[in-house]
Design a protein around this motif. Structure first.
Motif, PDB file in Angstrom:
ATOM      1  N   GLN A  84       0.827  -1.203   0.000  1.00 40.36           N
ATOM      2  CA  GLN A  84       0.000   0.000   0.000  1.00 40.36           C
ATOM      3  C   GLN A  84       0.865   1.257   0.000  1.00 40.36           C
ATOM      4  OE1 GLN A  84      -3.393   0.255   0.017  1.00 40.36           O
ATOM      5  NE2 GLN A  84      -3.471   2.460   0.248  1.00 40.36           N
ATOM      6  N   ALA A  85       0.649   2.113  -0.975  1.00 42.04           N
ATOM      7  CA  ALA A  85       1.417   3.356  -1.065  1.00 42.04           C
ATOM      8  C   ALA A  85       0.950   4.342   0.000  1.00 42.04           C
ATOM      9  CB  ALA A  85       1.257   3.966  -2.454  1.00 42.04           C
ATOM     10  N   ASN A  86       1.891   5.057   0.579  1.00 43.83           N
ATOM     11  CA  ASN A  86       1.596   6.097   1.573  1.00 43.83           C
ATOM     12  C   ASN A  86       0.707   5.579   2.704  1.00 43.83           C
ATOM     13  OD1 ASN A  86       2.953   8.085  -0.060  1.00 43.83           O
ATOM     14  ND2 ASN A  86       1.145   8.124  -1.369  1.00 43.83           N
ATOM     15  N   PHE A  87       1.034   4.396   3.199  1.00 37.24           N
ATOM     16  CA  PHE A  87       0.237   3.783   4.254  1.00 37.24           C
ATOM     17  C   PHE A  87       0.156   4.688   5.481  1.00 37.24           C
ATOM     18  CE2 PHE A  87      -0.007   1.007   8.053  1.00 37.24           C
ATOM     19  CZ  PHE A  87      -1.260   0.451   7.809  1.00 37.24           C
ATOM     20  N   ASP A  88      -1.074   4.866   5.981  1.00 40.43           N
ATOM     21  CA  ASP A  88      -1.337   5.745   7.118  1.00 40.43           C
ATOM     22  C   ASP A  88      -1.873   4.911   8.280  1.00 40.43           C
ATOM     23  OD1 ASP A  88      -2.071   7.661   8.949  1.00 40.43           O
ATOM     24  OD2 ASP A  88      -3.257   8.860   7.542  1.00 40.43           O
ATOM     25  N   ALA A 142      10.526   4.230   5.964  1.00 46.15           N
ATOM     26  CA  ALA A 142      10.284   4.607   4.575  1.00 46.15           C
ATOM     27  C   ALA A 142       9.293   3.663   3.898  1.00 46.15           C
ATOM     28  CB  ALA A 142      11.605   4.610   3.791  1.00 46.15           C
ATOM     29  N   GLU A 143       9.020   2.498   4.534  1.00 44.89           N
ATOM     30  CA  GLU A 143       8.054   1.539   4.012  1.00 44.89           C
ATOM     31  C   GLU A 143       7.043   1.207   5.123  1.00 44.89           C
ATOM     32  OE1 GLU A 143      10.091  -1.164   0.708  1.00 44.89           O
ATOM     33  OE2 GLU A 143      11.057  -1.406   2.665  1.00 44.89           O
ATOM     34  N   TYR A 149      -8.900   1.660   4.054  1.00 44.99           N
ATOM     35  CA  TYR A 149      -9.045   2.069   5.456  1.00 44.99           C
ATOM     36  C   TYR A 149     -10.482   1.981   5.984  1.00 44.99           C
ATOM     37  CZ  TYR A 149      -4.420   3.978   4.472  1.00 44.99           C
ATOM     38  OH  TYR A 149      -3.116   4.139   4.077  1.00 44.99           O
TER      39      TYR A 149
END
Length: 222
Positions: A65-69, A131-132, A156
């Motif tokens: 998942q990109a830009n995981f929050d 970073a990941e 989410y």
């Protein structure tokens, strides 16, 4: 729940006692072949005894998942489907996540056993590399190494697709969970997540459905 339903995975992996590492110090070809045969036989026996999915080859390198929050990920997730594991014996599986401290997620996994009792385990998760952030590692026991919990896809608010993989010599052990914010998930979304797993080399026909029937699972709230 890897949800972080990697659950008791770490403990069970520790109990597998699968030989590796040192066995590769042999320089004689015959000894190497015997070592390979021993590893293969041992892992096949483990597979049969624990209903665990093992595949030949190393763990794949997958996009996550990109830009995981993590702050949007916390809360309760219901287990919809999973690859069979030796450490999950019940139904009605849920994973509840909370923010323990900056960069650390609290984990509470629960399931309903056949005898009507609730089984639960508490742990924590954090990203090995900031970073990941979607590549989390989950710990349940201080004396055991963490288990991989990679979020491959999540919106989410509806679904999450989690993958974990651990190398054992010539083989790899895979985990996968399809999670939902509700006890059900649409067939369309499920098929989309199947596609992601298939592209990663996971046999989606091996996924098993988790019983989330409201009546059956009502004991979880009692």
């Amino acid at each position: 729940m890897a949800k972080l339903q990697v659950h008791r995975s770490i403990k069970d992996h520790q109990n597998l006692n699968v030989p590796h590492t040192g066995i590769w110090l042999h320089t004689d070809c015959g000894a190497k072949m015997k070592a390979i045969q021993v590893i293969s036989l041992t892992l096949l026996c483990v597979l049969a005894a624990n209903a665990q999915l093992l595949k030949f080859g190393k763990c794949p390198k997958l996009d996550v998942q990109a830009n995981f929050d993590a702050t949007r990920y916390i809360g309760r997730w219901y287990e919809i489907k999973k690859l069979p594991t030796a450490f999950q014996k019940g139904e009605c599986g849920t994973a509840t996540y909370s923010l323990k401290s900056p960069g650390v997620i609290g984990v509470l996994n629960r399931e309903l056993l056949d005898d009507g009792t609730t089984n639960s385990i508490v742990g924590s998760a954090k990203a090995k590399d900031p970073a990941e952030p979607a590549k989390l590692e989950v710990s349940f026991f201080e004396t055991s190494p963490p288990g991989p919990y990679w979020v491959l896809s999540s919106d989410y608010e509806g679904h999450s697709l989690v993958y974990g993989c651990t190398d054992f010599g010539l083989f790899r052990m895979e985990f996968a969970w399809i999670l939902s914010r509700e006890p059900t998930l649409s067939e369309e979304t499920t098929e989309q997540l199947h596609g992601i797993l298939s592209a990663a080399g996971v046999n989606v026909n091996k996924l098993v459905v988790t019983n989330q029937d409201p009546t059956y699972c009502s004991a979880m709230t009692q």
